[in-house]
Design a protein around this motif. Structure first.
Motif, PDB file in Angstrom:
ATOM      1  N   THR A  83       0.847  -1.197   0.000  1.00  0.00           N
ATOM      2  CA  THR A  83       0.000   0.000   0.000  1.00  0.00           C
ATOM      3  C   THR A  83       0.880   1.245   0.000  1.00  0.00           C
ATOM      4  O   THR A  83       0.600   2.224  -0.691  1.00  0.00           O
ATOM      5  N   CYS A  84       1.976   1.185   0.758  1.00  0.00           N
ATOM      6  CA  CYS A  84       2.904   2.325   0.833  1.00  0.00           C
ATOM      7  C   CYS A  84       3.496   2.646  -0.537  1.00  0.00           C
ATOM      8  O   CYS A  84       3.578   3.813  -0.931  1.00  0.00           O
ATOM      9  N   THR A  85       3.885   1.612  -1.254  1.00  0.00           N
ATOM     10  CA  THR A  85       4.484   1.815  -2.576  1.00  0.00           C
ATOM     11  C   THR A  85       3.460   2.398  -3.546  1.00  0.00           C
ATOM     12  O   THR A  85       3.784   3.276  -4.345  1.00  0.00           O
ATOM     13  N   ALA A  86       2.219   1.927  -3.458  1.00  0.00           N
ATOM     14  CA  ALA A  86       1.158   2.443  -4.328  1.00  0.00           C
ATOM     15  C   ALA A  86       0.899   3.930  -4.056  1.00  0.00           C
ATOM     16  O   ALA A  86       0.565   4.680  -4.964  1.00  0.00           O
ATOM     17  N   ARG A  87       1.081   4.362  -2.824  1.00  0.00           N
ATOM     18  CA  ARG A  87       0.832   5.754  -2.449  1.00  0.00           C
ATOM     19  C   ARG A  87       2.053   6.658  -2.652  1.00  0.00           C
ATOM     20  O   ARG A  87       1.929   7.874  -2.658  1.00  0.00           O
ATOM     21  N   CYS A  88       3.227   6.064  -2.796  1.00  0.00           N
ATOM     22  CA  CYS A  88       4.467   6.839  -2.835  1.00  0.00           C
ATOM     23  C   CYS A  88       4.604   7.628  -4.137  1.00  0.00           C
ATOM     24  O   CYS A  88       4.623   7.042  -5.227  1.00  0.00           O
ATOM     25  N   PRO A  89       4.735   8.962  -4.063  1.00  0.00           N
ATOM     26  CA  PRO A  89       4.898   9.762  -5.283  1.00  0.00           C
ATOM     27  C   PRO A  89       6.263   9.553  -5.943  1.00  0.00           C
ATOM     28  O   PRO A  89       6.459   9.938  -7.091  1.00  0.00           O
ATOM     29  N   ARG A  90       7.197   8.910  -5.229  1.00  0.00           N
ATOM     30  CA  ARG A  90       8.537   8.655  -5.765  1.00  0.00           C
ATOM     31  C   ARG A  90       8.719   7.192  -6.179  1.00  0.00           C
ATOM     32  O   ARG A  90       9.810   6.785  -6.553  1.00  0.00           O
ATOM     33  N   ASP A  91       7.646   6.398  -6.103  1.00  0.00           N
ATOM     34  CA  ASP A  91       7.659   4.969  -6.488  1.00  0.00           C
ATOM     35  C   ASP A  91       8.739   4.172  -5.760  1.00  0.00           C
ATOM     36  O   ASP A  91       9.392   3.313  -6.354  1.00  0.00           O
ATOM     37  N   ILE A  92       8.915   4.440  -4.481  1.00  0.00           N
ATOM     38  CA  ILE A  92       9.897   3.704  -3.690  1.00  0.00           C
ATOM     39  C   ILE A  92       9.247   2.412  -3.215  1.00  0.00           C
ATOM     40  O   ILE A  92       8.166   2.431  -2.621  1.00  0.00           O
ATOM     41  N   ASP A  93       9.898   1.297  -3.475  1.00  0.00           N
ATOM     42  CA  ASP A  93       9.380  -0.021  -3.088  1.00  0.00           C
ATOM     43  C   ASP A  93       9.766  -0.293  -1.628  1.00  0.00           C
ATOM     44  O   ASP A  93      10.738  -0.987  -1.334  1.00  0.00           O
ATOM     45  N   ILE A  94       8.988   0.248  -0.719  1.00  0.00           N
ATOM     46  CA  ILE A  94       9.276   0.145   0.715  1.00  0.00           C
ATOM     47  C   ILE A  94       9.249  -1.307   1.202  1.00  0.00           C
ATOM     48  O   ILE A  94      10.131  -1.708   1.964  1.00  0.00           O
ATOM     49  N   PRO A  95       8.296  -2.147   0.779  1.00  0.00           N
ATOM     50  CA  PRO A  95       8.327  -3.549   1.232  1.00  0.00           C
ATOM     51  C   PRO A  95       9.635  -4.256   0.865  1.00  0.00           C
ATOM     52  O   PRO A  95      10.149  -5.057   1.639  1.00  0.00           O
ATOM     53  N   ARG A  96      10.183  -3.943  -0.305  1.00  0.00           N
ATOM     54  CA  ARG A  96      11.457  -4.551  -0.704  1.00  0.00           C
ATOM     55  C   ARG A  96      12.574  -4.102   0.240  1.00  0.00           C
ATOM     56  O   ARG A  96      13.434  -4.884   0.621  1.00  0.00           O
ATOM     57  N   VAL A  97      12.542  -2.837   0.638  1.00  0.00           N
ATOM     58  CA  VAL A  97      13.529  -2.322   1.593  1.00  0.00           C
ATOM     59  C   VAL A  97      13.361  -3.022   2.941  1.00  0.00           C
ATOM     60  O   VAL A  97      14.331  -3.453   3.563  1.00  0.00           O
ATOM     61  N   MET A  98      12.107  -3.142   3.391  1.00  0.00           N
ATOM     62  CA  MET A  98      11.827  -3.808   4.679  1.00  0.00           C
ATOM     63  C   MET A  98      12.340  -5.244   4.658  1.00  0.00           C
ATOM     64  O   MET A  98      12.937  -5.717   5.632  1.00  0.00           O
ATOM     65  N   ASP A  99      12.106  -5.931   3.557  1.00  0.00           N
ATOM     66  CA  ASP A  99      12.564  -7.317   3.433  1.00  0.00           C
ATOM     67  C   ASP A  99      14.091  -7.381   3.470  1.00  0.00           C
ATOM     68  O   ASP A  99      14.671  -8.264   4.106  1.00  0.00           O
ATOM     69  N   THR A 100      14.740  -6.442   2.803  1.00  0.00           N
ATOM     70  CA  THR A 100      16.203  -6.376   2.805  1.00  0.00           C
ATOM     71  C   THR A 100      16.725  -6.112   4.217  1.00  0.00           C
ATOM     72  O   THR A 100      17.703  -6.729   4.650  1.00  0.00           O
ATOM     73  N   LEU A 101      16.043  -5.240   4.944  1.00  0.00           N
ATOM     74  CA  LEU A 101      16.441  -4.948   6.327  1.00  0.00           C
ATOM     75  C   LEU A 101      16.280  -6.187   7.210  1.00  0.00           C
ATOM     76  O   LEU A 101      17.114  -6.450   8.082  1.00  0.00           O
ATOM     77  N   ARG A 102      15.229  -6.963   6.975  1.00  0.00           N
ATOM     78  CA  ARG A 102      15.039  -8.213   7.729  1.00  0.00           C
ATOM     79  C   ARG A 102      16.203  -9.179   7.482  1.00  0.00           C
ATOM     80  O   ARG A 102      16.718  -9.780   8.414  1.00  0.00           O
ATOM     81  N   ILE A 103      16.571  -9.308   6.222  1.00  0.00           N
ATOM     82  CA  ILE A 103      17.669 -10.218   5.863  1.00  0.00           C
ATOM     83  C   ILE A 103      18.961  -9.755   6.532  1.00  0.00           C
ATOM     84  O   ILE A 103      19.708 -10.560   7.090  1.00  0.00           O
ATOM     85  N   MET A 104      19.223  -8.440   6.491  1.00  0.00           N
ATOM     86  CA  MET A 104      20.428  -7.895   7.117  1.00  0.00           C
ATOM     87  C   MET A 104      20.434  -8.152   8.626  1.00  0.00           C
ATOM     88  O   MET A 104      21.460  -8.535   9.190  1.00  0.00           O
TER      89      MET A 104
END
Length: 196
Positions: A83-104
């Motif tokens: 939902t965050c990515t759909a609303r983002c005016p900069r098209d930032i894929d926040i779930p992908r970042v969150m997933d990357t942070l989990r892996i880290m």
């Protein structure tokens, strides 16, 4: 004495964290200009399920606050609904970042906020491997049994929910025709993970 943070100096000194996030997932967090639309639309944040809002997570990454970000409950509370990515005016894929942070966080052995997510993931995957899809009633019971001492914590919201959806949920575990293929996919993923 002022305790103000010099944002430019912080970003200059610790900017490599945003670079590493970009290398890992291809998302440039520096594009975020803190409009807050992601947080305003996040159902988990609105329901107080996150300690730190999604836009603040993006800002912490921009500022190189690696240790603090990897210790937040928020990266594990995110349900990756986009939902965050759909609303983002900069098209930032926040779930992908969150997933990357989990892996880290997992690679660094940072477990705050992870234990419940780990238990859920294990039970969820075991259900898929066994039945070919998730058996919701079994997932709920197994989750509550593994999280000792929490069996009755959700009772006030659980009983109305059960009454509302009980007739829709399958009473017995489902059996999918090709569940053995799902098992093979999981085995191959484990092999690949072991090789990396």
């Amino acid at each position: 004495m002022s305790s103000m943070l010099n944002l430019s100096a912080q970003q200059k000194e610790h900017g490599d964290f945003a670079d590493r996030i970009f290398e890992e997932c291809g998302v440039d967090v520096r594009r975020c200009y803190q409009c807050g639309k992601c947080s305003a639309g996040c159902s988990v944040h609105i329901c107080k399920g996150m300690g730190v809002s999604p836009n603040r997570i993006m800002r912490m990454v921009q500022l190189g606050m690696e240790d603090e970000v990897l210790r937040t409950r928020s990266i594990w509370a995110c349900v990756l609904c986009s939902t965050c990515t759909a609303r983002c005016p900069r098209d930032i894929d926040i779930p992908r970042v969150m997933d990357t942070l989990r892996i880290m966080a997992k690679k660094r052995g940072i477990t705050e906020g992870f234990n419940n997510a780990s238990v859920f993931h294990e039970i969820f995957m075991n259900s898929i491997i066994k039945y070919g899809r998730v058996y919701e009633a079994g997932l709920l019971v197994a989750l509550k049994l593994k999280q000792s001492g929490t069996m009755f914590d959700d009772l006030p919201i659980g009983i109305p929910a059960i009454i509302n959806v009980a007739f829709r949920l399958p009473k017995l575990p489902p059996r999918m025709k090709n569940s053995n293929q799902i098992r093979k996919v999981v085995e191959n993923c484990k092999k690949i993970e072991g090789e990396s």
